[in-house]
Design a protein around this motif. Structure first.
Motif, PDB file in Angstrom:
ATOM      1  N   VAL A 130    -120.204 -88.411  40.737  1.00 54.15           N
ATOM      2  CA  VAL A 130    -119.186 -89.450  40.550  1.00 54.15           C
ATOM      3  C   VAL A 130    -119.719 -90.529  39.606  1.00 54.15           C
ATOM      4  N   ALA A 131    -120.866 -91.115  39.972  1.00 47.35           N
ATOM      5  CA  ALA A 131    -121.412 -92.216  39.160  1.00 47.35           C
ATOM      6  C   ALA A 131    -121.737 -91.751  37.738  1.00 47.35           C
TER       7      ALA A 131
ATOM      8  N   GLU B 129    -127.128 -81.971  34.407  1.00 44.54           N
ATOM      9  CA  GLU B 129    -126.614 -81.679  35.760  1.00 44.54           C
ATOM     10  C   GLU B 129    -127.188 -80.346  36.231  1.00 44.54           C
ATOM     11  N   ARG B 130    -127.674 -80.381  37.472  1.00 41.28           N
ATOM     12  CA  ARG B 130    -128.311 -79.204  38.061  1.00 41.28           C
ATOM     13  C   ARG B 130    -127.332 -78.043  38.274  1.00 41.28           C
TER      14      ARG B 130
ATOM     15  N   ARG C 202    -118.139 -78.959  39.167  1.00 44.86           N
ATOM     16  CA  ARG C 202    -117.635 -78.347  40.408  1.00 44.86           C
ATOM     17  C   ARG C 202    -116.136 -78.625  40.516  1.00 44.86           C
TER      18      ARG C 202
ATOM     19  N   HIS D 149    -116.086 -82.464  49.861  1.00 46.14           N
ATOM     20  CA  HIS D 149    -115.567 -83.214  51.001  1.00 46.14           C
ATOM     21  C   HIS D 149    -114.668 -84.345  50.507  1.00 46.14           C
TER      22      HIS D 149
ATOM     23  N   ASP E  15    -113.484 -91.735  49.520  1.00 43.15           N
ATOM     24  CA  ASP E  15    -112.524 -92.841  49.457  1.00 43.15           C
ATOM     25  C   ASP E  15    -112.713 -93.676  48.207  1.00 43.15           C
TER      26      ASP E  15
ATOM     27  N   ARG F 191    -114.124 -84.868  46.656  1.00 39.59           N
ATOM     28  CA  ARG F 191    -115.211 -85.300  45.779  1.00 39.59           C
ATOM     29  C   ARG F 191    -115.255 -84.476  44.487  1.00 39.59           C
TER      30      ARG F 191
ATOM     31  N   THR G 268    -132.473 -79.641  34.831  1.00 39.54           N
ATOM     32  CA  THR G 268    -132.913 -80.843  35.555  1.00 39.54           C
ATOM     33  C   THR G 268    -134.118 -81.449  34.859  1.00 39.54           C
TER      34      THR G 268
ATOM     35  N   VAL H  88    -120.507 -80.523  57.208  1.00 45.37           N
ATOM     36  CA  VAL H  88    -119.149 -80.200  56.774  1.00 45.37           C
ATOM     37  C   VAL H  88    -119.002 -78.686  56.751  1.00 45.37           C
TER      38      VAL H  88
ATOM     39  N   TYR I 248    -122.411 -77.712  54.781  1.00 48.11           N
ATOM     40  CA  TYR I 248    -123.269 -78.800  54.313  1.00 48.11           C
ATOM     41  C   TYR I 248    -123.842 -79.494  55.536  1.00 48.11           C
TER      42      TYR I 248
ATOM     43  N   ASP J  62    -125.345 -93.307  44.695  1.00 49.66           N
ATOM     44  CA  ASP J  62    -126.157 -92.925  45.860  1.00 49.66           C
ATOM     45  C   ASP J  62    -127.647 -92.898  45.547  1.00 49.66           C
TER      46      ASP J  62
ATOM     47  N   SER K 172    -119.448 -95.297  50.002  1.00 53.85           N
ATOM     48  CA  SER K 172    -120.405 -95.194  48.899  1.00 53.85           C
ATOM     49  C   SER K 172    -119.787 -94.707  47.595  1.00 53.85           C
ATOM     50  N   THR K 173    -118.642 -94.034  47.654  1.00 54.68           N
ATOM     51  CA  THR K 173    -118.036 -93.548  46.415  1.00 54.68           C
ATOM     52  C   THR K 173    -117.523 -94.727  45.579  1.00 54.68           C
TER      53      THR K 173
HETATM   54  C1  LIG Z   1    -120.494 -84.750  53.908  1.00 53.96           C
HETATM   55  C2  LIG Z   1    -120.232 -85.994  53.145  1.00 53.96           C
HETATM   56  C3  LIG Z   1    -119.120 -86.746  53.468  1.00 53.96           C
HETATM   57  C4  LIG Z   1    -118.864 -87.894  52.728  1.00 53.96           C
HETATM   58  N1  LIG Z   1    -117.759 -88.636  53.029  1.00 53.96           N
HETATM   59  C5  LIG Z   1    -117.474 -89.723  52.306  1.00 53.96           C
HETATM   60  C6  LIG Z   1    -116.316 -90.492  52.587  1.00 53.96           C
HETATM   61  O1  LIG Z   1    -115.566 -90.211  53.516  1.00 53.96           O
HETATM   62  N2  LIG Z   1    -116.061 -91.569  51.803  1.00 53.96           N
HETATM   63  C7  LIG Z   1    -116.880 -91.909  50.756  1.00 53.96           C
HETATM   64  O2  LIG Z   1    -116.586 -92.858  50.036  1.00 53.96           O
HETATM   65  N3  LIG Z   1    -118.001 -91.222  50.486  1.00 53.96           N
HETATM   66  C8  LIG Z   1    -118.317 -90.143  51.245  1.00 53.96           C
HETATM   67  N4  LIG Z   1    -119.452 -89.442  50.986  1.00 53.96           N
HETATM   68  C9  LIG Z   1    -120.382 -89.938  49.961  1.00 53.96           C
HETATM   69  C10 LIG Z   1    -119.961 -89.566  48.548  1.00 53.96           C
HETATM   70  O3  LIG Z   1    -119.884 -88.178  48.369  1.00 53.96           O
HETATM   71  C11 LIG Z   1    -120.989 -90.160  47.588  1.00 53.96           C
HETATM   72  O4  LIG Z   1    -121.170 -91.522  47.862  1.00 53.96           O
HETATM   73  C12 LIG Z   1    -120.561 -90.065  46.150  1.00 53.96           C
HETATM   74  O5  LIG Z   1    -120.324 -88.733  45.791  1.00 53.96           O
HETATM   75  C13 LIG Z   1    -121.665 -90.701  45.298  1.00 53.96           C
HETATM   76  O6  LIG Z   1    -121.605 -90.308  44.008  1.00 53.96           O
HETATM   77  P1  LIG Z   1    -122.962 -90.117  43.143  1.00 53.96           P
HETATM   78  O7  LIG Z   1    -122.489 -89.734  41.806  1.00 53.96           O
HETATM   79  O8  LIG Z   1    -123.837 -91.289  43.322  1.00 53.96           O
HETATM   80  O9  LIG Z   1    -123.722 -88.913  43.841  1.00 53.96           O
HETATM   81  P2  LIG Z   1    -123.244 -87.417  44.019  1.00 53.96           P
HETATM   82  O10 LIG Z   1    -121.767 -87.321  44.114  1.00 53.96           O
HETATM   83  O11 LIG Z   1    -124.055 -86.866  45.125  1.00 53.96           O
HETATM   84  O12 LIG Z   1    -123.647 -86.716  42.655  1.00 53.96           O
HETATM   85  C14 LIG Z   1    -124.966 -86.450  42.311  1.00 53.96           C
HETATM   86  C15 LIG Z   1    -124.977 -85.346  41.241  1.00 53.96           C
HETATM   87  O13 LIG Z   1    -126.289 -85.148  40.794  1.00 53.96           O
HETATM   88  C16 LIG Z   1    -126.565 -83.763  40.740  1.00 53.96           C
HETATM   89  N5  LIG Z   1    -127.991 -83.591  40.924  1.00 53.96           N
HETATM   90  C17 LIG Z   1    -128.713 -83.692  42.054  1.00 53.96           C
HETATM   91  N6  LIG Z   1    -130.013 -83.485  41.796  1.00 53.96           N
HETATM   92  C18 LIG Z   1    -130.111 -83.244  40.479  1.00 53.96           C
HETATM   93  C19 LIG Z   1    -131.193 -82.955  39.626  1.00 53.96           C
HETATM   94  N7  LIG Z   1    -132.445 -82.853  40.095  1.00 53.96           N
HETATM   95  N8  LIG Z   1    -130.946 -82.763  38.304  1.00 53.96           N
HETATM   96  C20 LIG Z   1    -129.671 -82.846  37.818  1.00 53.96           C
HETATM   97  N9  LIG Z   1    -128.609 -83.112  38.599  1.00 53.96           N
HETATM   98  C21 LIG Z   1    -128.827 -83.311  39.902  1.00 53.96           C
HETATM   99  C22 LIG Z   1    -125.741 -83.169  41.874  1.00 53.96           C
HETATM  100  O14 LIG Z   1    -125.513 -81.788  41.659  1.00 53.96           O
HETATM  101  C23 LIG Z   1    -124.475 -83.998  41.774  1.00 53.96           C
HETATM  102  O15 LIG Z   1    -123.550 -83.442  40.881  1.00 53.96           O
HETATM  103  C24 LIG Z   1    -119.738 -88.310  51.703  1.00 53.96           C
HETATM  104  C25 LIG Z   1    -120.872 -87.534  51.411  1.00 53.96           C
HETATM  105  C26 LIG Z   1    -121.113 -86.398  52.119  1.00 53.96           C
HETATM  106  C27 LIG Z   1    -122.322 -85.589  51.776  1.00 53.96           C
END
Ligand SMILES: Cc1cc2nc3c(=O)[nH]c(=O)nc-3n(C[C@H](O)[C@H](O)[C@H](O)COP(=O)(O)OP(=O)(O)OC[C@H]3O[C@@H](n4cnc5c(N)ncnc54)[C@H](O)[C@@H]3O)c2cc1C
Length: 404
Positions: free
Chosen positions: A10-11, A30-31, A36, A41, A44, A103, A125, A179, A264, A286, A298-299
C-alpha cells in the motif's frame, strides 16, 4: 534524483505515485512475482486516506471495489440470540469517511495509478544497502540510488539491513491473528458475522466481487507462537486449539483449515521505533510504524505516511537531511496515538471476561442504534482516541519541484 522503494503493498505504490508527481525518478522492488490481485484481507481507509486517494484520481475505483460490508451480527459465546448492528454507523461514529476494501485490490489500484511512470522490479529483493546508496539485489544488477525507502511491511528487509534485527523494535501485544480463505457457501453479502468468546473472536466476511469469503481469527496468548513463520501445520493447530468449542458455525470454519487455498498467521506485534530514518534510508507504513495488524488503522497510516514523506522530500528539494526529520515530526504524534489505539482496539475485540463479551456486543448495538452525535460520544467513552484516524494531518505540498 533516483529513489528506490522496497515493497509494492500500500505505502510503496502511494509513495511512488507522489514522488513521480514531485519529479523524482522512482524504482520499486517487490518480492512478489507480480501485483497481487487475488484479494488478501479487508483493510480500512479513513477520511485523510480517502482524500489522498481522491487527489490521486482513484477514489471512484476504490468505491467500486469496496467490500460493501454494512451489517454486523455478533454471537456472544453462550448467548441464546445474536446481536445485530449497523456497521456503517459504527464506522460513521469513528470517522467522517470510511471505506473497507480488500488489501490486494487497493494495492493494484494504487499501482495502476502511476505504473507508466515508475520502474517496477518484481520477483526481487534488496540484499544490501550501503551508506552511499549503493544497493545490491538478489537478481538485478547492483545500482546506486540517492535515497532508499523501506515500504516492505511489518517484517521489513530494509529495516533489518539498516537498523538491525526486528526483535529489537517489536513488542508482542499478547495476541495472534490468522486469516482463512474459504468458499462463500452461505452467499454472505454485506454482512460481518462474528463469534466472540473470552480472549477470542472469529469473524466471517465476503466481498461483493469475490467468489469466496474470509475468516479473521483473533486470539489472546500469553507468549508468541513458538513455531517458525513457515510452520503452517503448527499454526493451524494453534488456531484449532484457540477456537475449539466456541460455536458449531466456527467448528465448520475450522474444518476448512485443511482445504484452504490461502492461510495467513502472525503474532500481533507493534513496532516501537521513535525514529525511522538513518542516513539516506527511511521507512514508511508498516515497515516503520505498524501499530498492530488488524487493530490499529495501519492502512490509513501507511497512505498518509507515504503522502507526507513524498511531500516533505519535495518541499526540501530532495534534501533528505531536512525532509526525513520533518516527515518524522509530522507523523510522530499520530504514530503514538495509533499505537495506543491499537492496544485499546485489541482489548475491545478480545474481551478478557464474559462481561466484556456482552459489552462488546451490546456496545455495537447501542452505537448503531443511536443518532450520529450520541453514537460518537458513546464510542469515545468505549475507546480512547476513537476518532484518531480523522486527526491525521494532511499538509499541502508543492508538486514538480525536483529536477532529475
Ligand atoms: C491479517 C491482517 C488483517 C489486517 N486487517 C486490517 C484492517 O482491518 N484494517 C487495516 O487498516 N489494516 C489491516 N491490516 C494491516 C494492513 O494490511 C497494513 O497496514 C497495510 O497493508 C500496510 O501497508 P504497507 O504497504 O506498509 O505494507 P504491506 O501491505 O504489508 O506491503 C508490504 C509489501 O512489501 C513486500 N515485501 C515484503 N518483503 C519484501 C522484500 N524483502 N523485498 C521486496 N518486497 C518485499 C510485500 O510483498 C508487500 O507487497 C491487516 C493486516 C493483516 C496481515
Amino acid at each position: 534524483m533516483r529513489v528506490l522503494v522496497s515493497g509494492a503493498g500500500v505505502a510503496g505504490p502511494v509513495l511512488a505515485y507522489w514522488l513521480t508527481r514531485h519529479g523524482f525518478a522512482v524504482t520499486v522492488v517487490e518480492r512478489a512475482p507480480a501485483v497481487r490481485r487475488t484479494g488478501g484481507h479487508a483493510v480500512d481507509l479513513f477520511r485523510p486516506a480517502l482524500r489522498i486517494s481522491a487527489q490521486m484520481g482513484v477514489r471512484a475505483q476504490i468505491e467500486e471495489r469496496a467490500t460493501g460490508t454494512r451489517r454486523l451480527t455478533v454471537y456472544p459465546e453462550g448467548a441464546a440470540r445474536p446481536v445485530r448492528a449497523d456497521l456503517s454507523k459504527i464506522f460513521g461514529a469513528a470517522s467522517d469517511g470510511h471505506l473497507e476494501v480488500m488489501r490486494d485490490d487497493l494495492s493494484a489500484i494504487y499501482h495502476d495509478a502511476a505504473c507508466d511512470d515508475v520502474e517496477y522490479l518484481f520477483d526481487d529483493t534488496v540484499t544490501a544497502v550501503g551508506s552511499d546508496g549503493a544497493v545490491r539485489f538478489e537478481r538485478a544488477a547492483p545500482r546506486r540510488f540517492d535515497l532508499v525507502i523501506g515500504a516492505d511491511g511489518l517484517h521489513s528487509r530494509v529495516r533489518r539491513l539498516v537498523f538491525g534485527e526486528e526483535s529489537r523494535f517489536t513488542a508482542f501485544i499478547g495476541a495472534h491473528l490468522a486469516v482463512l480463505t474459504l468458499p462463500n457457501r452461505d452467499g454472505l453479502d454485506g454482512e460481518l458475522r462474528m463469534h466472540v468468546g473470552v480472549g477470542r473472536t472469529a469473524g466471517l466476511y465476503g466481498a461483493r466481487h469475490l467468489g469466496d469469503a474470509r475468516v479473521l481469527f483473533l486470539f489472546r496468548s500469553a507468549t508468541p507462537f513458538a513455531g517458525g513463520r513457515h510452520d503452517v501445520t503448527r499454526q493451524k493447530e494453534a488456531v484449532r486449539r484457540a477456537f475449539g468449542a466456541l460455536h458449531p458455525e466456527v467448528d465448520r470454519w475450522l474444518e476448512e483449515l485443511d482445504r484452504t487455498p490461502a492461510f495467513y498467521f502472525d503474532a500481533i506485534t507493534q513496532l516501537r521505533m521513535d525514529r525511522w530514518s538513518r542516513g539516506r534510508v527511511t521507512l514508511v507504513g508498516d515497515a516503520g510504524y505498524c501499530p498492530g495488524p488488524a487493530v490499529g488503522g495501519s492502512t490509513s497510516l501507511a497512505v498518509v505516511g507515504a503522502y507526507v514523506l513524498a511531500g516533505e522530500l519535495a518541499r526540501a528539494g530532495g534534501d533528505h537531511e531536512r525532509a526525513y526529520p520533518a516527515y518524522e515530526r509530522v507523523m510522530a504524534e499520530h504514530v503514538r496515538a495509533s499505537r495506543a489505539g491499537g492496544l485499546s482496539a485489541a482489548r475491545t475485540l478480545l474481551p478478557a471476561s464474559r462481561l466484556g463479551v456482552r459489552g462488546l456486543a451490546e456496545g455495537a448495538r447501542l452505537i448503531s442504534a443511536l443518532p450520529a452525535r450520541p453514537g460518537r460520544a458513546l464510542l469515545r467513552l468505549a475507546a480512547r482516541n476513537s476518532r484518531r484516524h480523522d486527526a491525521l494531518p494532511l499538509p499541502d505540498y508543492p508538486s514538480g519541484v525536483v529536477r532529475n
